[in-house]
Design an enzyme around this catalytic site. Structure first.
Site, PDB file in Angstrom:
ATOM      1  N   GLU A   1      41.666  40.416  46.321  1.00 15.61           N
ATOM      2  CA  GLU A   1      41.012  40.599  45.022  1.00 15.61           C
ATOM      3  C   GLU A   1      39.695  41.297  45.323  1.00 15.61           C
ATOM      4  O   GLU A   1      38.792  40.707  45.903  1.00 15.61           O
ATOM      5  CB  GLU A   1      40.819  39.247  44.345  1.00 15.61           C
TER       6      GLU A   1
ATOM      7  N   CYS B   1      33.167  40.994  39.657  1.00 13.24           N
ATOM      8  CA  CYS B   1      34.082  42.078  40.005  1.00 13.24           C
ATOM      9  C   CYS B   1      34.701  42.701  38.758  1.00 13.24           C
ATOM     10  O   CYS B   1      35.014  43.883  38.739  1.00 13.24           O
ATOM     11  CB  CYS B   1      35.156  41.572  40.951  1.00 13.24           C
TER      12      CYS B   1
ATOM     13  N   LYS C   1      36.492  29.952  54.290  1.00 13.56           N
ATOM     14  CA  LYS C   1      35.136  30.364  54.658  1.00 13.56           C
ATOM     15  C   LYS C   1      34.367  30.824  53.422  1.00 13.56           C
ATOM     16  O   LYS C   1      34.724  31.814  52.800  1.00 13.56           O
ATOM     17  CB  LYS C   1      35.162  31.518  55.659  1.00 13.56           C
TER      18      LYS C   1
ATOM     19  N   GLU D   1      30.943  50.746  42.331  1.00 16.10           N
ATOM     20  CA  GLU D   1      30.621  49.395  41.878  1.00 16.10           C
ATOM     21  C   GLU D   1      29.171  49.082  42.251  1.00 16.10           C
ATOM     22  O   GLU D   1      28.812  49.115  43.423  1.00 16.10           O
ATOM     23  CB  GLU D   1      31.567  48.394  42.545  1.00 16.10           C
TER      24      GLU D   1
END
Ligand code: NAI
Ligand code: MG
Length: 498
Positions: A275, A309, A201, A406
């Site tokens: 991840e 990331c 997906k 983040e």
């Protein structure tokens, strides 16, 4: 004259001296890609209508214009895709000679190369990243991943000697929007090389290169059902995670969703790799080559609008070179070109979505409110679309949200240190542990730092470098499992002792 040429001409008229050195527009041709008005789901080797009957609009974030109507797959659609994947696994795919599997992967790699321009333009259109990056980084690396894992397909016994490696079965793979095609390659290439079949997906905002990839799958004549692509938002992802017919889940995305997936899978026996996010430290020592380091800082945080990331979002500068580094950094920031992702001179493109832009804006506001000092170079942003000016914060305390959370945008937080011990302590003071950078002339210092930094990937005197042969993955809340290299293969094989 096009609108943009008129704009350039107008500006030149007003101020011939300051604009004489402006770049002329250099747009990549958009018409190289054919985007369908609407897409179905790619299941069992063909596009089928979604059983859900639902579709949503995917847009170009740089222009806020609709590009296509894409299916929102529901439980029944996911079930259909998993059945197709199971059929292909039990049927031809897992029984195929490994060297034959390799041929398909080589074929996919070559087709990606042949159609690279098409993929690059589509990636930039749907995701907002500069064409320079999609053309020079995303697409070549995606092809390289298929080449690399093609080479392993018939050598699994050498990768895992005396452990009888075999495929696991059906892999459910859920990927994010920051590197849509590249993350697809990271997921699909090792899964297929090891003899699994997949249901993948793409992220809701960036489905189009995954849908174009279906065409590559057909061109490569992969047996139907080996690769299935279902589009939709988090609800579709959750259906894949919960489906009992899926043997392994591979997820890249937010730590929040990663944790939810882990809770759902607890006790089911399904394999899982995650991840997740990061808040990497990019550490500059006073003996570092400063001009190169500044390039590394820029590449570390402004590459792909900071939607990375492993972005070097926390900069640690040794106190003795602080002033010089910040001066050089600001000067370099003033040369960054923000704007049309399809322009070949663009350095920083559009923010991927309205939601992501709102998140960046709110975190930046918190930085100002908490007392950090903000710098943004002068910059004219396009009127439509989602944009954010490259930003650097100085006077940042470790407790500020901009030093902890983040941001996933073009925003850098600068902190300082005096000794290597202090650098290590501050760099490791984060719930994440995906990546880090170290800039110094001393090899011994690089090794000493690398050993003590709690991060999966550590770059020395460079940043954001990727290679299919090199494993990538995190510590702590950045997730577990590795992608790339022989390590990346391990997540897709069952073995006697594991
Ligand atoms: P997200 O984690 O919600 O989305 C990533 C993927 O997971 C998408 O395909 C999404 O449809 C799917 N998903 C969402 N909810 C799910 C669920 N309950 N079960 C299964 N799949 C699900 O990330 P989002 O909301 O797009 O971004 C939020 C923040 O996450 C970003 O601001 C960034 O900080 C971080 N992020 C980190 C990424 C990375 O590369 N590590 C990639 C994307 C986002
Ligand atoms: Mg989300």
């Amino acid at each position: 004259m096009t609108e943009r040429k008129q704009d350039v001409a107008r500006r030149a008229e007003k101020s011939p001296l300051t604009t004489a050195w402006d770049y002329a527009p250099a747009p990549e041709a958009r018409d190289i890609v054919h985007i369908q008005e609407r897409y179905g789901l790619f299941i069992g080797g063909k596009f089928v209508e979604p059983l859900s009957g639902e579709r949503y609009t995917t847009i170009d974030p740089a222009r806020e214009e609709p590009l296509s109507e894409v299916a929102q797959a529901n439980k029944a659609d996911v079930n259909r895709a998993v059945k197709a994947a199971r059929g292909a696994f039990d049927g031809p795919w897992s029984k195929l000679r490994p060297s034959e599997r390799a041929k398909y992967l080589f074929r996919i790699a070559r087709i990606l190369q042949e159609r690279s321009r098409e993929f690059a333009v589509l990636e930039s259109l749907n995701g907002g990243k500069p064409i320079r990056e999609s053309r020079d980084v995303d697409v070549p690396l995606a092809a390289a991943h298929f080449f690399y894992y093609a080479g392993w397909a018939d050598k699994l016994e050498y990768a895992f000697p005396n452990r009888r490696p075999r495929p696991i079965g059906v892999a459910g793979q859920i990927i994010p929007w920051n590197f849509p095609l590249l993350m697809l390659a990271w997921k699909i290439a090792p899964a297929l090389a090891a003899g699994n079949t997949v249901v993948l997906k793409p992220a809701e905002t960036t489905p189009l290169t995954a849908l174009l990839f279906c065409d590559v799958v057909r061109q490569a004549e992969l047996p139907p059902g080996v690769v299935n692509i279902v589009t939709g938002d988090g609800r579709t992802g959750a259906e894949i995670v919960a489906h009992p017919g899926v043997d392994k889940i591979a997820f890249t995305g937010s730590t929040e969703v990663g944790k939810a997936i882990q809770r759902t899978l607890a006790g089911t026996g399904k394999r899982l790799t995650l991840e997740l996010g990061g808040k990497a430290a990019n550490i500059i020592f006073d003996d570092a080559p400063l001009d190169q380091a500044v390039e590394g800082i820029i590449n570390g945080i402004y590459f792909n609008q900071g939607h990375v990331c492993c972005a070097g979002s926390r900069l640690f500068v040794q106190e003795s070179i602080y002033e010089a580094t910040i001066a050089k950094l600001k000067r370099r920031m003033r040369t960054l070109r923000v704007g049309d992702p399809l322009d070949k001179n663009t350095d920083v493109g559009a923010i991927n979505s309205k939601a992501q832009l709102e998140k960046i804006v709110s975190l930046v506001r918190s930085g100002v409110e908490e007392g950090a000092e903000l710098y943004q170079p002068p910059c004219k942003l396009p009127e439509r679309g989602y944009w954010f000016v490259p930003t650097v914060f100085t006077n940042v305390a470790q407790s500020y949200r901009i030093a902890q959370e983040e941001i996933f945008g073009p925003v850098l937080s600068v902190l300082t240190f005096r000794t290597p011990d202090e650098a290590i302590e501050k760099a490791n003071n984060t719930p994440y542990g995906l990546s880090a950078g170290v800039w110094t002339e001393k090899g011994s210092r690089i090794l000493a730092m690398a050993q003590r930094l709690r991060a999966g990937v550590i770059w020395a005197n460079t940043y954001n470098r990727f290679d299919p042969a090199s494993p990538f993955g995190g510590y702590k809340e950045s997730g577990f499992g590795r992608e790339g290299g022989r390590h990346g293969l391990e997540a897709y094989v069952a073995m006697d002792d594991a």
